[in-house]
Each structure stands twice: as C-alpha cells, then as structure tokens.
Design a protein around this motif. Structure first.
Motif, PDB file in Angstrom:
ATOM      1  N   TYR A 186     104.404  27.476 120.491  1.00  0.00           N
ATOM      2  CA  TYR A 186     104.488  27.093 121.903  1.00  0.00           C
ATOM      3  C   TYR A 186     103.282  27.673 122.640  1.00  0.00           C
ATOM      4  CZ  TYR A 186     109.459  26.106 120.974  1.00  0.00           C
ATOM      5  OH  TYR A 186     110.637  25.632 120.467  1.00  0.00           O
ATOM      6  N   HIS A 187     102.442  26.810 123.181  1.00  0.00           N
ATOM      7  CA  HIS A 187     101.264  27.264 123.908  1.00  0.00           C
ATOM      8  C   HIS A 187     101.619  27.451 125.382  1.00  0.00           C
ATOM      9  CE1 HIS A 187      97.931  26.613 120.877  1.00  0.00           C
ATOM     10  NE2 HIS A 187      99.024  26.195 120.249  1.00  0.00           N
ATOM     11  N   VAL A 188     101.403  28.675 125.877  1.00  0.00           N
ATOM     12  CA  VAL A 188     101.746  29.013 127.263  1.00  0.00           C
ATOM     13  C   VAL A 188     100.529  28.809 128.163  1.00  0.00           C
ATOM     14  CG1 VAL A 188     103.536  30.621 126.545  1.00  0.00           C
ATOM     15  CG2 VAL A 188     101.192  31.453 126.868  1.00  0.00           C
ATOM     16  N   ASP A 189     100.776  28.752 129.474  1.00  0.00           N
ATOM     17  CA  ASP A 189      99.691  28.438 130.399  1.00  0.00           C
ATOM     18  C   ASP A 189      99.237  29.611 131.266  1.00  0.00           C
ATOM     19  OD1 ASP A 189     101.821  28.707 132.138  1.00  0.00           O
ATOM     20  OD2 ASP A 189     101.614  26.708 133.041  1.00  0.00           O
ATOM     21  N   TYR A 190      99.808  30.804 131.076  1.00  0.00           N
ATOM     22  CA  TYR A 190      99.472  31.879 132.009  1.00  0.00           C
ATOM     23  C   TYR A 190      98.141  32.571 131.721  1.00  0.00           C
ATOM     24  CZ  TYR A 190     102.257  34.484 128.471  1.00  0.00           C
ATOM     25  OH  TYR A 190     102.798  34.988 127.309  1.00  0.00           O
ATOM     26  N   TRP A 191      97.474  32.214 130.619  1.00  0.00           N
ATOM     27  CA  TRP A 191      96.127  32.742 130.379  1.00  0.00           C
ATOM     28  C   TRP A 191      95.049  31.742 130.764  1.00  0.00           C
ATOM     29  CZ3 TRP A 191      96.673  37.509 130.367  1.00  0.00           C
ATOM     30  CH2 TRP A 191      97.570  38.199 129.547  1.00  0.00           C
ATOM     31  N   PHE A 236     104.752  32.213 120.549  1.00  0.00           N
ATOM     32  CA  PHE A 236     104.181  31.943 121.860  1.00  0.00           C
ATOM     33  C   PHE A 236     102.736  32.425 121.846  1.00  0.00           C
ATOM     34  CE2 PHE A 236     108.678  31.758 122.457  1.00  0.00           C
ATOM     35  CZ  PHE A 236     108.838  30.656 123.297  1.00  0.00           C
ATOM     36  N   THR A 237     101.820  31.487 122.069  1.00  0.00           N
ATOM     37  CA  THR A 237     100.407  31.728 121.833  1.00  0.00           C
ATOM     38  C   THR A 237      99.572  31.047 122.907  1.00  0.00           C
ATOM     39  OG1 THR A 237      98.656  31.525 120.150  1.00  0.00           O
ATOM     40  CG2 THR A 237     100.205  29.700 120.319  1.00  0.00           C
ATOM     41  N   GLU A 279     106.462  24.255 130.777  1.00  0.00           N
ATOM     42  CA  GLU A 279     107.761  24.307 130.108  1.00  0.00           C
ATOM     43  C   GLU A 279     107.763  25.338 128.981  1.00  0.00           C
ATOM     44  OE1 GLU A 279     107.431  20.709 132.405  1.00  0.00           O
ATOM     45  OE2 GLU A 279     106.109  21.526 130.843  1.00  0.00           O
ATOM     46  N   ASN A 280     106.653  25.430 128.235  1.00  0.00           N
ATOM     47  CA  ASN A 280     106.571  26.433 127.169  1.00  0.00           C
ATOM     48  C   ASN A 280     106.620  27.838 127.741  1.00  0.00           C
ATOM     49  OD1 ASN A 280     106.368  24.403 125.289  1.00  0.00           O
ATOM     50  ND2 ASN A 280     104.162  24.625 124.973  1.00  0.00           N
ATOM     51  N   THR A 281     105.914  28.049 128.859  1.00  0.00           N
ATOM     52  CA  THR A 281     105.942  29.352 129.512  1.00  0.00           C
ATOM     53  C   THR A 281     107.349  29.681 129.997  1.00  0.00           C
ATOM     54  OG1 THR A 281     103.628  29.155 130.211  1.00  0.00           O
ATOM     55  CG2 THR A 281     105.014  30.707 131.433  1.00  0.00           C
TER      56      THR A 281
END
Length: 249
Positions: free
Chosen positions: A64-69, A35-36, A82-84
């Motif tokens: 999986y690229h997350v969106d919280y950053w 998760f990156t 979805e990744n997050t």
C-alpha cells in the motif's frame, strides 16, 4: 530406480511441500500488508522484501503506497489517500499514536519493520501458534468472467474485503529521496472494496471478474477481516489471493 517411480515420488514431494502446480498453492499461512512510499529512502529494501514474500507462495503479500511523504519533492505515482487512511486505521486498532514507513502489518494484528523477511516470517509463525493466524478457510476461483469466493464456517463476524492489485510495476523516480532510481514494486494495491459480511456461517459470493482489471498481470486478495468500532481494519481471520488468468490460488 525406474524413471516412472521416481517421477511419482517427486510429484508427491511437491504436493506435500505446497509447491504451485498449474497455478495452485496451499492455503496461505499469513497476510503481510506493507505500507511504503516512493519518497521514502528506507523503503526500497522493504519493497524488495515484499516481492520475496509474494514469491514464497504461502503468504498473501500486499503493498500500500501512502501519500504523506509526497511533500518531499516527489509524488508517489501509486499512492492514495485511501491507503494512508487504512494505515492510520491500523494505528488506532493497535493502539499506536502514529505511523511510519516501511511498516508491515501482519494478519491485521501486529506490526514489524518491513525490511527483514525472517522477522516477518517469524511474526507470522508466532501469531499462528497463538491462535491468531488464518483460521477460517477462504478460497477464490475464476469461473468464466466471474470471481467465485467461498468462505468456511467459524466464530465471530467480519467483512469480506477485496484488495485489487497490480502484480508487478517499475517506476523511474526523478525527484525526492530516491531520485535517479528505477523502483520495482509487487502487488501494489489500487482499490479496496468491502463486498459482504460474514457472520460465522459458511457462505459463497460471486463478483464480476472485470473488476480485477484488464491486465493479465492484475490480481486480487480476498480478506476476511474484522473491524473496530469506528470501522477501522482489525484482525484478519482468513485470506486467499487470485491472479488473473489462473483458476485458483
């Protein structure tokens, strides 16, 4: 030693070592889900490590690229809600109160920081020795324009999950913590689908090959994955990976 005899010995050695021949490798020893984020300054070393894991040929390596950053000034071009949600699902499974990047989830059972390949490989070996490895055989192959999946027998119940990814991408980041960097990503997941349920009996599934994308650089991972009471991802019992244009992986 005659050349022909030396060649036979060399070929046998390659097969024993599990080196890829004609696109085939031995069954993977573990699954690593990184998760990156493009907006995370500590993630580039982990992204490189994920690429090295993918090149090993004996690990199912997914990013999986997350969106919280994204609020930090740069919207990750590969990120998704979805990744997050998948990462937060793992946090619930592992009894954690939060998430972080770069986080590597191993076999859906444990986590380590995603930057050190030796630590990741050691964790894979540790889980395998404890009976928490990939214990159910899973294979996949392209047959014409279809993906054929075969899953062996075992104990328990699990979902058959397909994670579609792009093999390799480069992204120029112009804002945020990695501003000015040309980032390189491997096996970035863009879609995850549950395509069936396994009840411990051997089974076969056939999927449309067009789901793997139009690019020959695309691929998919097939994960035999248990789930928690709320549907959150849990232990991975078996896995394989299939690249577009290859017969088998």
């Amino acid at each position: 030693m005659p050349f022909r005899f030396r060649s036979v010995i060399l070929l046998a050695g390659l097969l024993y070592a599990g080196v890829a021949l004609a696109g085939e490798v031995r069954a993977p020893k573990g699954v690593v889900e990184l998760f990156t984020s493009q907006g995370c300054s500590s993630c580039p070393p982990a992204d490189a490590t994920l690429g090295n894991l993918a090149a090993q040929g004996d690990v199912v390596a997914l990013s999986y690229h997350v969106d919280y950053w994204n609020y930090l000034g740069w919207t990750d071009t590969l990120s998704s809600r979805e990744n997050t949600e998948r990462q937060y699902g793992y946090a619930k499974t592992l009894g954690r109160s939060g998430v972080y990047t770069p986080q590597a989830i191993i076999n859906g059972r444990d986590h380590v920081k995603g930057t050190d390949i030796s630590v990741i490989n050691s964790k894979i070996m540790e889980l395998g020795a404890a009976g928490k490895g990939l214990i159910v055989p899973v294979t996949a192959a392209m047959r014409g324009d279809q993906i054929e999946i075969e899953i062996g027998a075992g104990k328990g119940q699990a979902d058959v999950v397909v994670a579609y990814f792009t093999k390799h991408q480069q992204v120029e980041v112009t804002k945020g913590e990695n501003s000015g960097k040309n980032m390189e990503y491997w096996h970035a997941v863009y879609d995850v689908q549950s395509v069936g349920t396994w009840d411990g009996q051997s089974m076969k599934l056939t999927l449309p090959g067009k789901l793997m994308g139009k690019s020959k650089k695309d691929g998919c991972a097939i994960l035999l994955q248990a789930s928690g009471p709320g549907g959150e991802p849990a232990a991975i019992l078996g896995a394989t990976i299939l690249m577009a244009g290859r017969k088998k992986y």
